[in-house]
Design a protein around this motif. Structure first.
Motif, mmCIF file in Angstrom:
data_model
loop_
_atom_site.group_PDB
_atom_site.id
_atom_site.type_symbol
_atom_site.label_atom_id
_atom_site.label_comp_id
_atom_site.label_asym_id
_atom_site.label_seq_id
_atom_site.Cartn_x
_atom_site.Cartn_y
_atom_site.Cartn_z
ATOM 1 N N LEU A 280 0.808 -1.218 0.000
ATOM 2 C CA LEU A 280 0.000 0.000 0.000
ATOM 3 C C LEU A 280 0.846 1.274 0.000
ATOM 4 O O LEU A 280 0.355 2.336 -0.385
ATOM 5 C CB LEU A 280 -0.961 0.016 1.186
ATOM 6 N N ARG A 281 2.108 1.158 0.402
ATOM 7 C CA ARG A 281 2.996 2.324 0.344
ATOM 8 C C ARG A 281 3.924 2.288 -0.868
ATOM 9 O O ARG A 281 4.804 3.131 -1.000
ATOM 10 C CB ARG A 281 3.820 2.410 1.632
ATOM 11 N N SER A 282 3.717 1.332 -1.762
ATOM 12 C CA SER A 282 4.546 1.251 -2.963
ATOM 13 C C SER A 282 4.180 2.369 -3.934
ATOM 14 O O SER A 282 3.051 2.872 -3.930
ATOM 15 C CB SER A 282 4.361 -0.100 -3.645
ATOM 16 N N PRO A 283 5.125 2.805 -4.799
ATOM 17 C CA PRO A 283 4.828 3.889 -5.744
ATOM 18 C C PRO A 283 3.619 3.618 -6.624
ATOM 19 O O PRO A 283 2.813 4.521 -6.874
ATOM 20 C CB PRO A 283 6.116 3.988 -6.566
ATOM 21 N N ALA A 284 3.462 2.393 -7.109
ATOM 22 C CA ALA A 284 2.342 2.097 -8.006
ATOM 23 C C ALA A 284 1.001 2.271 -7.302
ATOM 24 O O ALA A 284 0.047 2.817 -7.869
ATOM 25 C CB ALA A 284 2.467 0.671 -8.544
ATOM 26 N N VAL A 285 0.919 1.825 -6.054
ATOM 27 C CA VAL A 285 -0.343 1.950 -5.316
ATOM 28 C C VAL A 285 -0.574 3.391 -4.886
ATOM 29 O O VAL A 285 -1.706 3.900 -4.963
ATOM 30 C CB VAL A 285 -0.359 1.000 -4.103
ATOM 31 N N GLN A 286 0.468 4.069 -4.463
ATOM 32 C CA GLN A 286 0.309 5.467 -4.053
ATOM 33 C C GLN A 286 -0.180 6.337 -5.213
ATOM 34 O O GLN A 286 -0.885 7.320 -4.998
ATOM 35 C CB GLN A 286 1.629 6.007 -3.493
#
Length: 333
Positions: free
Chosen positions: A271-277
């Motif tokens: 959830l804190r990964s660039p794609a999800v953010q």
């Protein structure tokens, strides 16, 4: 011999894919390819459990704490964190995501994922049709000309509803805020269970009768993004009134007593990964909590309020529960 031959031809039994149970509020959404990629990398099957509005979701988590219904929970915000902590339903996660710089914090043990601003939205078409100017302060709404015009989510079950209640107390002071709520009850205030019912059923923009609704500063931008007519100007208006703006920060946490700890930690990191953010911005219409994540173009018009009305964390910890009780007694009974 026949039995041995049959056993030799029987394919080996493969272990069932483990399941990661994720409890979320009803607004949680991410693209299926992203969720599928997480399942592939983590070697789990996601079971997303929609628990209603965030307040309702937390209540379910508390009621089932003896036998947890989830391993990880998303949607605990800074308005609800104190209740979650008091109920002892969360475990602290201390992986890399918990140490990444965030725009704002939820509370100890919860990793921030999104943030946004809860405030009033107004229906521009209704204002134009009625030849009305938008209210410029909360006291305007207690006047006869605004009778029956506001709908709010219940703060006992809704996180934006609770955020708005907390903003009135933070911006006006406790006694003045509850005096305002008494006046609003007398002036035809409508209370519904959650944000979805308030916005999509009662708000006049969506066919209801109420031109004012508790929503988000990002809601006008979302109206433009999803418009079938491909409009360029939002049909709704943000009202950033004193006593009516709360900065909400949502996060993800381990559920105390839950299982699949390794996969649950991977989900928090996910959830804190660039794609999800990036993706969550136009899926949930909240801003990314990671300091390194940039807002997408669709959210470029979302205003940053000059001031917010959040009570201090210490004040919330000591008083939020009794404020909800007082609000229920004042407005609903």
């Amino acid at each position: 011999m026949a039995t041995l031959a049959a056993l030799a031809c029987t394919p080996p039994v493969r272990a069932a894919t483990p399941e990661l149970r994720v409890l979320t509020h009803s607004s949680f959404n991410l693209p299926k390819p992203l969720l599928g990629e997480f399942e592939r990398v983590a070697a789990v099957r996601l079971q997303l459990i929609k628990g209603g509005d965030a307040g309702e979701m937390l209540n379910k988590l508390i009621l089932t704490r003896a036998k947890p219904i989830a391993d990880v929970v998303f949607g605990i915000d800074n308005a609800l964190w104190h209740k979650a902590r008091a109920a002892n339903v969360l475990d602290t996660y201390d992986g890399p995501a918990a140490r990444r710089p965030s725009v704002a914090e939820v509370g100890a043990g919860v990793v921030p994922v999104t943030y946004g601003f809860v405030n009033l939205n107004a229906d521009k078409a209704w204002l134009a049709r009625e030849k009305r100017s938008a209210p410029t302060n909360l006291l305007d709404l207690t006047r006869p000309e605004w009778a029956g015009k506001l709908v709010v989510p219940n703060p006992a079950t809704s996180s934006p509803g609770l955020a708005f209640l907390l903003a009135t107390v933070g911006g006006m002071g406790e006694e003045a805020a509850f005096a305002w709520w008494v006046q609003m009850r007398a002036n035809g205030l409508k209370v519904v269970k959650g944000w979805s019912e308030a916005y999509y059923t009662e708000f006049s923009r969506n066919g209801g009768s109420r031109p004012l609704v508790v929503s988000y500063a990002s809601s006008p931008a979302a109206e433009v993004f999803f418009s079938k007519e491909k409009i360029t100007e939002p049909p709704t208006l943000n009202l950033l009134l004193k006593g009516g703006v709360f900065r909400q920060v949502e996060g993800v946490a381990l559920v105390r007593g839950g299982g699949q700890r390794a996969a649950a930690g991977q989900f928090i990191e996910f959830l804190r990964s660039p794609a999800v953010q990036q993706a969550l911005q136009t899926e949930m219409w909240m801003l990314p909590a990671d300091k390194g994540a940039a807002p997408v173009a669709a959210l470029a018009s979302v205003p940053t309020p000059a001031a917010v009305d959040n009570p201090s964390a210490e004040t919330l910890a000591a008083n939020s529960g009794q404020w909800v009780t007082r609000w229920t007694r004042t407005v609903l009974k």
